[in-house]
Design an enzyme around this catalytic site. Structure first.
Site, PDB file in Angstrom:
ATOM      1  N   ARG A 249       0.835  -1.219   0.000  1.00 33.38           N
ATOM      2  CA  ARG A 249       0.000   0.000   0.000  1.00 33.38           C
ATOM      3  C   ARG A 249       0.865   1.262   0.000  1.00 33.38           C
ATOM      4  NH1 ARG A 249      -1.955   1.280   6.175  1.00 33.38           N
ATOM      5  NH2 ARG A 249      -0.378   0.026   7.223  1.00 33.38           N
TER       6      ARG A 249
ATOM      7  N   SER B 125      -4.846   5.207   5.679  1.00 30.04           N
ATOM      8  CA  SER B 125      -4.558   3.771   5.623  1.00 30.04           C
ATOM      9  C   SER B 125      -4.295   3.278   4.198  1.00 30.04           C
ATOM     10  CB  SER B 125      -5.721   2.969   6.208  1.00 30.04           C
ATOM     11  OG  SER B 125      -5.911   3.312   7.564  1.00 30.04           O
TER      12      SER B 125
ATOM     13  N   GLU C 153     -19.032   3.483   0.204  1.00 26.64           N
ATOM     14  CA  GLU C 153     -18.242   2.847  -0.844  1.00 26.64           C
ATOM     15  C   GLU C 153     -19.030   2.614  -2.125  1.00 26.64           C
ATOM     16  OE1 GLU C 153     -18.632   1.748   2.285  1.00 26.64           O
ATOM     17  OE2 GLU C 153     -16.673   2.108   3.195  1.00 26.64           O
TER      18      GLU C 153
ATOM     19  N   PHE D 257     -14.473  -3.871   1.511  1.00 26.87           N
ATOM     20  CA  PHE D 257     -15.510  -2.879   1.231  1.00 26.87           C
ATOM     21  C   PHE D 257     -15.558  -2.548  -0.266  1.00 26.87           C
ATOM     22  CE2 PHE D 257     -13.824  -1.504   5.571  1.00 26.87           C
ATOM     23  CZ  PHE D 257     -14.615  -2.415   6.245  1.00 26.87           C
TER      24      PHE D 257
ATOM     25  N   HIS E 143      -5.397  -3.630   2.459  1.00 28.73           N
ATOM     26  CA  HIS E 143      -5.857  -4.453   3.579  1.00 28.73           C
ATOM     27  C   HIS E 143      -6.547  -5.732   3.110  1.00 28.73           C
ATOM     28  CE1 HIS E 143      -4.871  -0.690   5.448  1.00 28.73           C
ATOM     29  NE2 HIS E 143      -5.105  -1.142   6.645  1.00 28.73           N
TER      30      HIS E 143
ATOM     31  N   ASP F  76      -7.511  -6.419  13.545  1.00 27.52           N
ATOM     32  CA  ASP F  76      -8.890  -5.988  13.284  1.00 27.52           C
ATOM     33  C   ASP F  76      -9.830  -7.182  13.125  1.00 27.52           C
ATOM     34  OD1 ASP F  76      -8.800  -3.256  13.554  1.00 27.52           O
ATOM     35  OD2 ASP F  76      -8.496  -2.844  11.421  1.00 27.52           O
TER      36      ASP F  76
ATOM     37  N   ARG G  27      -1.659  -4.495   3.833  1.00 27.85           N
ATOM     38  CA  ARG G  27      -1.361  -3.573   4.913  1.00 27.85           C
ATOM     39  C   ARG G  27       0.028  -3.838   5.488  1.00 27.85           C
ATOM     40  NH1 ARG G  27      -1.436  -4.134  10.594  1.00 27.85           N
ATOM     41  NH2 ARG G  27      -1.763  -2.135  11.603  1.00 27.85           N
TER      42      ARG G  27
HETATM   43  C1  LIG Z   1     -18.015  -0.231   5.451  1.00 21.98           C
HETATM   44  C2  LIG Z   1     -16.848   0.297   6.196  1.00 21.98           C
HETATM   45  N1  LIG Z   1     -16.073   1.236   5.613  1.00 21.98           N
HETATM   46  C3  LIG Z   1     -14.985   1.702   6.258  1.00 21.98           C
HETATM   47  C4  LIG Z   1     -14.653   1.237   7.492  1.00 21.98           C
HETATM   48  C5  LIG Z   1     -13.397   1.724   8.204  1.00 21.98           C
HETATM   49  N2  LIG Z   1     -13.739   2.584   9.343  1.00 21.98           N
HETATM   50  C6  LIG Z   1     -13.726   2.112  10.609  1.00 21.98           C
HETATM   51  S1  LIG Z   1     -14.204   3.264  11.727  1.00 21.98           S
HETATM   52  C7  LIG Z   1     -14.409   4.441  10.514  1.00 21.98           C
HETATM   53  C8  LIG Z   1     -14.852   5.818  10.882  1.00 21.98           C
HETATM   54  C9  LIG Z   1     -16.121   5.793  11.652  1.00 21.98           C
HETATM   55  O1  LIG Z   1     -16.532   7.060  12.027  1.00 21.98           O
HETATM   56  P1  LIG Z   1     -17.775   7.202  12.996  1.00 21.98           P
HETATM   57  O2  LIG Z   1     -18.907   6.394  12.466  1.00 21.98           O
HETATM   58  O3  LIG Z   1     -18.040   8.640  13.195  1.00 21.98           O
HETATM   59  O4  LIG Z   1     -17.281   6.472  14.320  1.00 21.98           O
HETATM   60  P2  LIG Z   1     -16.680   7.090  15.666  1.00 21.98           P
HETATM   61  O5  LIG Z   1     -16.340   8.520  15.435  1.00 21.98           O
HETATM   62  O6  LIG Z   1     -17.763   6.949  16.665  1.00 21.98           O
HETATM   63  O7  LIG Z   1     -15.494   6.244  16.010  1.00 21.98           O
HETATM   64  C10 LIG Z   1     -14.112   3.900   9.258  1.00 21.98           C
HETATM   65  C11 LIG Z   1     -14.165   4.638   7.997  1.00 21.98           C
HETATM   66  C12 LIG Z   1     -15.486   0.243   8.064  1.00 21.98           C
HETATM   67  N3  LIG Z   1     -15.220  -0.296   9.253  1.00 21.98           N
HETATM   68  N4  LIG Z   1     -16.573  -0.188   7.396  1.00 21.98           N
END
Ligand SMILES: Cc1ncc(C[n+]2csc(CCOP(=O)(O)OP(=O)(O)O)c2C)c(N)n1
Ligand SMILES: [Mg+2]
Lengths: 276, 315
Positions: free
Chosen positions: B8, B35, B56, B81, B107, B115, B165
Site C-alpha cells: 500500500r 490507511s 463505498e 468494502f 488491507h 482488526d 497492509r
Molecule cells: C463499510 C466500512 N467502511 C470503512 C470502514 C473503516 N472505518 C472504521 S471506523 C471508521 C470511521 C467511523 O466514524 P464514525 O462512524 O463517526 O465512528 P466514531 O467517530 O464513533 O469512532 C471507518 C471509515 C469500516 N469499518 N466499514
C-alpha cells in the site's frame, strides 16, 4: 433520575473508560476515541435501561443491542464484563490470537454480543430484523442500536431507517454517537450529513437530542421514546471523552496509547473520581 | 532479505508520480486515505482528490461517472468494502461499460491482523475475477506494485489492484519492468512449480530453499496478474515439472488456485495442491500466528509440494 443512580452510572462509565484504555494499550491497537465517546451511553443502557441477564446471554426475552459502529468493541466488552457476562480480567486479551474478544464484535464467540459487526452501515438493518421478529413472536423485548455519525454516510443506514419507519417499529431505539469526527477528520468536512435531525424526521423517526455524556439526559430520552414509531437519539459527544489529550482529536480514532500515555490517561480518570 | 515495505505504501507514492504526469488521474477514497495512502495524492492534488465519506457503493458509481467523462479514476478503500460492499456497482456501472476505473484496494487477506474477520478480505479475488473484462493484479512487493499501478493507469479498462497492509520483503529486482499479464519466473526448477501471488511469493521462495535442502528442485513463478492468466507460462511450467502448487493469501475457492486448476484440468491435467485459506473466516491476531494458523508459511508450502510430488509418483 435520582442523584444516587446518576452518581452510580457515572462511576460505572469511568470504570469502563479505564477498561477501554487498559485493553487497547495491552492489545497495542484498537479504537479508543469512539469507545470513550460512547461510554456514558453504554453505561446508561447496560446498567439502567436494558433488560439483560449475564447468567442467560441467550435469554429470548432479553433486550437486544447492536453495536453498528463495531470498531467501538472495547466499550461493549467493558460493559459486558462489568455486567458479569465474562470476567473483567479477560478484557486485556482483546485482539489476541485465539481470544474470544475479537477486534470487532463476534456474535458466535462472545457472550452478550447480539450481532457481528465491524463493517459500518449494516447494524441498523440487523436491529430492524430483530424488532420485526419481536413483533412476530409477540415478545416484549426492545432493540437498541448504536451508530457512529460518520457511519450515517452509508446508504444502507437510510434504507434501514426507511424500513423501520415503514413497519412502525416503536420498540426500536437508535442512538447516534455524534462526536463530530471520523477517520479522515471532521464529519462536516469529509462528507456533510447535516441537517441530521431533519433527515431522521423526514424518514419518519421520532428524534431527540441529548448531551451524550449526561446519563440522566440519555435515560430520560429513552423513557420518552415513541412506542408507535422508531426513535433516534442524537447524542452530542466528545470523541476521546475523559482523556484530555485524546479529546476531540481525530488521530486518536484508531491508535493505542503507549504505557506512559496510559498512565496519564488513567490518572486523569482517577482525578475525576476524586473530584466527585 | 532486503527491508520490508507494505504494497500500500508503494501505491501512494506511485499515485503522486502518476498525478504529476497525467492530469486525467483522479483519486477517490472512503474515509481511509491515511490507511490506503491516497492522502499523499490528496495533499499534492487536492482538487483532483475526492473523499466520498464512508459510502463505498456511491464512490464506485461516482468513479464510473468520472471515467465516463474522460478521467482515469483510482478508487481506494479496504479490499472487503471495495469488492464486497460495492460489488454490484463495480459490476454494473464500471465493468459492464468497460470504464477505466482502477479499484486499488488495500488491507487484503488475513495479514490485516488484529482488526479480525470483518476487515480481512479472503474473497475479493474471486469476486473481481468473475466479472467479465476485469483485470486482477495482486503484486508481491513494493517494486512490483509501483509497476502495476502505472500499468493499470495505462490499461484501457477496469482493473482490480489487490494490496496489503503488512510490510513484506522486496523480492523483485529494483529495475524490474512490470508487464500486465506476464507471470515472472523467479527461480528455475524441475520437480515442482510453485505458482504464487502477493505475499506468498516470498514465502514460496523460502519454501524453494527448504525443498532444495531436501534435494527437491522447485520452480517459483510470480503470478501477479491473476486475470488474464499467463496461460502459456503456466502450462509450460506444468509440463516440465509435472507437479504444481498454488499459493495465495485468499480462499482456495475462486482465487489463483481455482484459476490454475481450471486451466490445467482443461489443457494439461497435472497433480495440483492449493495452499490458501480453506473455506474459513479470518480472525484477530498478530500476523505471524495468523499466517501459521491459515497455513500460509514456507513449511505449509513445502508440505504441499511433498504431497503433490508423491501423488505424481503414485500415478
Ligand atoms: C463499510 C466500512 N467502511 C470503512 C470502514 C473503516 N472505518 C472504521 S471506523 C471508521 C470511521 C467511523 O466514524 P464514525 O462512524 O463517526 O465512528 P466514531 O467517530 O464513533 O469512532 C471507518 C471509515 C469500516 N469499518 N466499514
Ligand atoms: Mg464519529
Amino acid at each position: 433520575m435520582d442523584i444516587t443512580t446518576k452518581t452510580r452510572l457515572e462511576k460505572r462509565a469511568r470504570e469502563m473508560r479505564r477498561h477501554i484504555l487498559r485493553m487497547i494499550a495491552a492489545a497495542g491497537s484498537g479504537h479508543p476515541g469512539g469507545s470513550l465517546s460512547a461510554a456514558d451511553i453504554m453505561a446508561t443502557l447496560y446498567f439502567h435501561v436494558m433488560r439483560v441477564d449475564p447468567q442467560r446471554p441467550n435469554w429470548p426475552l432479553r433486550d437486544r443491542f447492536v453495536l453498528s459502529k463495531g470498531h467501538a468493541a472495547p466499550v461493549l466488552y467493558a460493559a459486558l464484563a462489568e455486567c458479569g457476562f465474562f470476567p473483567v480480567e479477560e478484557l486485556t486479551s482483546l485482539r489476541e490470537f485465539g481470544s474470544y474478544l475479537q477486534g470487532h464484535p463476534d456474535y458466535k464467540q462472545t457472550a452478550g454480543v447480539d450481532a457481528s459487526t465491524g463493517s459500518l452501515g449494516q447494524g441498523l438493518s440487523i436491529a430492524v430484523g430483530m424488532a420485526l421478529a419481536a413483533r412476530l413472536d409477540a415478545k416484549d423485548y426492545r432493540v437498541f442500536a448504536l451508530l457512529g455519525d460518520g457511519e450515517l454516510q452509508e446508504g444502507q443506514i437510510w434504507e434501514a431507517a426507511m424500513s423501520a419507519a415503514h413497519y412502525r417499529l416503536g420498540h426500536l431505539v437508535a442512538l447516534v454517537d455524534c462526536n463530530g469526527l471520523q477517520i479522515d477528520g471532521e464529519v462536516e468536512r469529509v462528507m456533510s450529513i447535516a441537517p441530521l435531525k431533519e433527515k431522521w424526521q423526514a424518514f419518519g423517526w421520532y428524534c431527540l437530542e441529548v448531551d451524550g455524556h449526561a446519563v440522566d439526559q440519555i435515560a430520560h430520552a429513552i423513557d420518552e421514546a415513541s412506542t408507535v414509531r422508531p426513535t433516534v437519539i442524537l447524542a452530542r459527544t466528545i470523541k476521546g471523552r475523559g482523556v484530555p489529550f485524546m479529546e476531540g482529536r481525530a488521530e486518536w480514532h484508531g491508535k493505542a496509547p503507549s504505557s506512559d500515555q496510559l498512565q496519564d490517561a488513567l490518572a486523569a480518570l482517577n482525578k475525576e473520581d476524586e473530584d466527585v | 532479505m532486503s527491508d520490508k515495505v507494505a504494497t500500500r505504501a508503494a501505491y501512494g507514492k506511485t499515485l503522486v508520480a502518476l498525478g504529476r504526469e497525467d492530469e486525467r488521474i483522479v483519486v477517490l477514497d472512503a474515509d481511509l486515505s491515511g490507511s490506503t495512502t491516497t492522502a499523499e495524492f490528496a495533499r499534492e492534488f487536492p482538487q483532483r482528490f475526492f473523499n466520498m465519506g464512508i459510502a463505498e457503493a456511491n464512490m464506485m458509481g461516482v468513479a464510473a461517472g468520472l471515467a465516463a467523462s474522460g478521467k482515469i479514476p483510482f478508487a481506494s478503500t479496504f479490499a472487503i468494502f471495495a469488492t464486497g460492499r460495492a460489488f454490484e456497482q463495480v459490476r454494473q456501472s464500471i465493468a459492464y461499460p468497460a470504464f477505466p476505473v482502477k479499484i486499488a484496494a488495500t488491507h487484503a487477506g488475513v495479514s490485516v491482523g488484529a482488526d479480525g474477520a470483518s476487515h480481512q478480505s479472503i474473497e475479493d479475488v474471486a469476486l473481481m475475477r468473475v466479472i467479465p473484462g476485469m483485470t486482477v493484479i495482486c503484486p508481491c512487493d513494493a517494486v512490483e506494485t509501483a509497476g502495476a499501478v502505472i500499468a493499470a493507469a495505462r490499461h484501457d479498462g477496469p482493473v482490480y489492484l489487490r494490496l496489503g497492509r503488512h510490510p513484506v520483503p522486496v523480492v523483485m529486482p529494483k529495475n524490474h519492468v512490470f508487464t500486465l499479464g506476464r507471470a515472472e519466473r523467479l527461480r528455475q526448477g524441475s520437480d515442482v512449480v510453485l505458482l504464487a501471488s502477493g505475499l506468498m511469493v516470498s514465502v514460496c521462495l523460502e519454501a524453494a530453499d527448504l525443498l532444495a535442502q531436501q534435494g527437491m528442485s522447485a520452480e517459483v513463478i510470480n503470478v501477479s496478474t491473476i486475470k488474464p492468466l499467463d496461460k502459456a507460462a503456466i502450462l509450460d511450467a506444468a509440463k516440465r515439472c509435472r507437479a504444481v502448487v498454488t499459493a495465495e493469501e485468499h480462499s482456495v475457492i475462486g482465487g489463483l488456485g481455482s484459476a490454475v486448476a481450471a486451466l490445467l484440468a482443461q489443457k494439461c491435467p497435472t497433480p495440483l495442491e492449493m495452499v490458501g485459506i480453506q473455506d474459513r473466516f479470518g480472525q484477530s491476531g498478530d500476523v505471524p500466528p495468523l499466517l501459521e494458523e491459515y497455513g500460509l508459511t514456507p513449511g505449509a508450502v513445502v508440505a504441499a509440494a511433498e504431497r503433490v510430488i508423491q501423488g505424481r509418483c503414485m500415478n
